[in-house]
Design an enzyme around this catalytic site. Structure first.
Site, short mmCIF file in Angstrom:
data_model
loop_
_atom_site.label_atom_id
_atom_site.label_comp_id
_atom_site.label_asym_id
_atom_site.label_seq_id
_atom_site.Cartn_x
_atom_site.Cartn_y
_atom_site.Cartn_z
N GLY A 246 46.23 34.74 84.19
CA GLY A 246 46.55 33.76 83.15
C GLY A 246 47.35 32.62 83.73
N SER A 247 48.16 32.00 82.89
CA SER A 247 48.88 30.80 83.30
C SER A 247 50.04 31.15 84.25
CB SER A 247 49.43 30.08 82.08
OG SER A 247 50.37 30.89 81.41
N THR A 248 50.38 30.21 85.10
CA THR A 248 51.49 30.40 86.03
C THR A 248 52.80 30.60 85.27
OG1 THR A 248 50.40 29.24 87.83
CG2 THR A 248 52.80 29.24 87.87
N GLU A 249 52.95 29.89 84.16
CA GLU A 249 54.17 30.02 83.36
C GLU A 249 54.35 31.45 82.85
OE1 GLU A 249 53.97 27.59 79.92
OE2 GLU A 249 56.10 27.86 79.44
N GLY A 251 52.89 34.08 84.05
CA GLY A 251 53.04 34.93 85.24
C GLY A 251 54.50 35.03 85.67
N GLU A 268 47.19 36.69 89.08
CA GLU A 268 46.13 35.75 89.41
C GLU A 268 46.32 34.57 88.48
OE1 GLU A 268 43.48 33.60 89.66
OE2 GLU A 268 42.09 34.96 88.65
N CYS A 302 40.20 29.26 86.83
CA CYS A 302 41.46 29.19 87.59
C CYS A 302 41.25 28.47 88.92
CB CYS A 302 42.02 30.58 87.81
SG CYS A 302 40.81 31.74 88.43
P1 NAI Z 1 48.62 32.77 78.89
O1 NAI Z 1 48.76 32.92 80.35
O2 NAI Z 1 49.88 32.71 78.11
O3 NAI Z 1 47.71 33.95 78.31
C1 NAI Z 1 46.98 34.85 79.11
C2 NAI Z 1 47.20 36.27 78.61
O4 NAI Z 1 48.58 36.59 78.70
C3 NAI Z 1 46.80 36.49 77.16
O5 NAI Z 1 46.26 37.78 77.02
C4 NAI Z 1 48.14 36.41 76.45
O6 NAI Z 1 48.17 37.10 75.22
C5 NAI Z 1 49.06 37.06 77.45
N1 NAI Z 1 50.48 36.71 77.32
C6 NAI Z 1 51.02 35.55 76.89
N2 NAI Z 1 52.36 35.62 76.93
C7 NAI Z 1 52.69 36.84 77.38
C8 NAI Z 1 53.91 37.51 77.65
N3 NAI Z 1 55.09 36.93 77.45
N4 NAI Z 1 53.87 38.77 78.13
C9 NAI Z 1 52.70 39.37 78.37
N5 NAI Z 1 51.51 38.81 78.12
C10 NAI Z 1 51.50 37.55 77.65
O7 NAI Z 1 47.72 31.49 78.64
P2 NAI Z 1 47.32 30.79 77.25
O8 NAI Z 1 48.51 30.65 76.38
O9 NAI Z 1 46.14 31.47 76.70
O10 NAI Z 1 46.86 29.35 77.78
C11 NAI Z 1 47.83 28.38 78.14
C12 NAI Z 1 47.38 27.62 79.36
O11 NAI Z 1 47.36 28.49 80.48
C13 NAI Z 1 45.97 27.08 79.30
O12 NAI Z 1 45.95 25.84 78.68
C14 NAI Z 1 45.59 27.00 80.76
O13 NAI Z 1 46.05 25.79 81.30
C15 NAI Z 1 46.34 28.13 81.39
N6 NAI Z 1 45.50 29.30 81.66
C16 NAI Z 1 45.13 29.56 82.95
C17 NAI Z 1 44.33 30.62 83.24
C18 NAI Z 1 43.90 30.88 84.62
O14 NAI Z 1 43.04 31.73 84.87
N7 NAI Z 1 44.47 30.22 85.60
C19 NAI Z 1 43.79 31.51 82.19
C20 NAI Z 1 44.27 31.18 80.87
C21 NAI Z 1 45.09 30.11 80.65
#
Ligand code: NAI
Ligand code: MG
Length: 501
Positions: A246-249, A251, A268, A302
């Site tokens: 997911g997002s770096t933030e 992560g 990742e 990503c």
């Molecule tokens: P996110 O990284 O917050 O979400 C990904 C997963 O993490 C989801 O299943 C979410 O429910 C979970 N998650 C969120 N906060 C969490 C926490 N505190 N503890 C545990 N799990 C948590 O990304 P989001 O909000 O869907 O998208 C935001 C931005 O992130 C997007 O606009 C994009 O720029 C980026 N992103 C990058 C990805 C990549 O593969 N590099 C994939 C998804 C989003």
């Protein structure tokens, strides 16, 4: 059924309310709450899903822990586990079209892309099914031999225990199986927290896991929101490992939370990957390659190749070629086989990308093609190319996660490498050239976990995938992929020369 809807079997499946999958059974959320899941091509609600929260994560982790302690999975003979994982691969083959259509309905991606992704999950399941019977430790006795104290020593690799798997929405089934296949091969029991935007294919796959013979409690699936279900899983003291995409933030937040019990973490994360086109590149390969490197899956990848560097002599021609390619792409619903570019995942993501388009113009960049949203329903954005950019602009520095390319002319080789590496990320990098020398020279100097020469974004179950720097920790796929779910144990046996009875 309207034109280009999923087939009725899929729509009927989606139309129900979906429960949590815990201990091999379907269960309601403790709170009784559900949430809506939407089709990004229309914005319409297509399904309701039970909303897992802390109490449900507790139940799922307890089920996984019980399954692990009772050795329901890693206690089976390796051949048996290999058969079950291979059977799961065959069920994915049988259900490939359905799994792909579910991800199209849920995520919006073009059907051909979804089918390619399901195909890659089948390859991963088979690759890791084969690996189950090849896990070995090492005999280290020769290295510690001593006449004074005779010793036998070996290592064994063991499952890390209960693993939490947290996945994003940009490749729902793909990001699940790239983690689940090696986790199961390692012998772990898992709790999966799918993305709240796309929980449906993981839930569908749960039935296939039951059918394949995965024992109850070995795989548990708890959809819910990140701040609640996700955070509870990361905080859980009885979880040994988190594997996150997911997002770096997010992560970084997971790393902070995982410190409480020092659970293992692999990440990742995001990227701002460079693609370099040399004057000697074959334009028929470089132009479509660079274009689809950023526009595939509407840029929600990503490792999207979002920063383009072109040698000066070819710059105008390559940028014009990519822009023409962008204009020629058909934007539309994923189920329409003519569509090459689907919608973004959500209204929020569309607005985020649109705001970057405005920021780019405000920062002084020039729009060569695209630059706005598309259509009057769903979450579509035009493939966009920016020129006249510089390294200080936000559109050059930040991950946009949309179909937006920034192009820069360069000449000097040192400048090229320096600019390509001028990012806090390090996931992918592309090189287009017909010079073997340039390809290898630059590949050595790029700070990225994956370098693609004359073909962007190739992945294979046997090749480790992951990032340098803020693109993450650890690798998926290959031997590294299973190592991420294993612990190593060193065993010393002190031998007794006087044992002569
Ligand atoms: P996110 O990284 O917050 O979400 C990904 C997963 O993490 C989801 O299943 C979410 O429910 C979970 N998650 C969120 N906060 C969490 C926490 N505190 N503890 C545990 N799990 C948590 O990304 P989001 O909000 O869907 O998208 C935001 C931005 O992130 C997007 O606009 C994009 O720029 C980026 N992103 C990058 C990805 C990549 O593969 N590099 C994939 C998804 C989003
Ligand atoms: Mg969705």
């Amino acid at each position: 059924m309207a034109l280009h809807d999923p087939n009725p079997q899929v729509s009927d499946y989606l139309a129900g309310t979906h429960q949590l999958f815990i201990d091999g059974a379907w269960q309601d959320a403790s709170s009784g709450e559900t949430f809506e899941v939407h089709d990004p091509a229309t914005g319409r609600c297509i399904a309701r899903v039970a909303e897992g929260r802390a109490a449900d994560i507790d139940r799922a982790v307890a089920a996984a822990r019980r399954a692990f302690d009772e050795r329901r999975w890693h206690g089976l003979p390796p051949e048996r586990r290999a058969d079950i994982l291979w059977k799961l691969a065959e069920l994915f083959e049988r259900e490939a079209r359905t799994l792909a259509e579910i991800d199209v309905a849920d995520n919006g991606m073009p059907i051909a892309f979804a089918e390619w992704m399901v195909g890659s999950t089948i390859a991963q399941l088979k690759y890791y099914a084969g690996m189950i019977t090849k896990v070995t430790g090492r005999n280290v006795s020769p290295s510690i031999a001593s006449d004074a104290v005779p010793m036998h020593a070996y290592t064994s690799v063991e499952p890390v225990g209960v693993a939490g798997i947290i996945i994003p929405w940009n490749g729902p089934i793909g990001t699940l199986i790239i983690k689940l296949a090696p986790a199961l091969a390692a012998g772990c029991c898992v709790v999966v927290k799918p993305a709240e935007l796309t929980p449906l294919s993981a839930l569908y796959a749960a039935n296939l896991m039951n059918e394949a013979g995965v024992p109850p409690g070995v795989v548990n699936i708890v959809p819910g929101f990140g701040k609640d279900a996700g955070q509870s899983l990361v905080d859980h003291a009885d979880v040994d490992k988190i594997s996150f995409t997911g997002s770096t933030e997010t992560g970084k937040a997971i790393v902070r939370s995982a410190a409480a019990n020092l659970k293992r973490v692999t990440l990742e994360l995001g990227g701002k990957s460079p693609v370099i086109v040399f004057d000697d590149a074959d334009p028929d390969i470089a132009i479509p390659g660079a274009a689809m490197g950023i526009f595939a899956n509407t840029g929600q990848v990503c490792f999207a190749g979002s920063r383009l560097f072109v040698q000066k002599k070819s710059y105008d021609k390559v940028v014009a070629g990519i822009s023409d390619f962008a204009k020629s792409l058909t934007i539309g619903k994923g189920m329409d086989p003519a569509s090459q570019i689907g919608p973004l995942i959500s209204a929020g993501q569309r607005d985020k990308v649109a705001s970057y388009l405005e920021t780019g113009v405000r920062e002084g960049a020039e729009i060569v093609t695209g630059g706005s949203t598309h259509g009057d329903h769903g979450f579509f954005v035009q493939p966009t190319v920016f020129a006249n950019v510089d390294a200080s602009m936000r559109i050059v520095k930040e991950e946009i996660f949309g179909p937006v390319l920034v192009a820069t002319p360069v000449d000097d080789m040192d400048d090229l490498v320096r600019m390509a590496n001028d990012t806090r990320y390090g996931l992918g990098a592309g090189i287009y050239t017909t010079s073997v020398n340039k390809a290898h020279l630059v590949a050595q100097k790029l700070r990225a976990g994956n370098v693609w020469i004359n073909g962007y974004g190739v992945m294979h179950a046997a090749m480790p995938f992951g990032g340098f720097r803020e693109s993450g920790w650890g690798r998926e796929n290959g031997l590294e992929g299973i190592s991420a779910f294993q612990e190593t144990k060193s065993v010393f046996i002190t031998l007794n020369e006087n044992d002569r009875a």
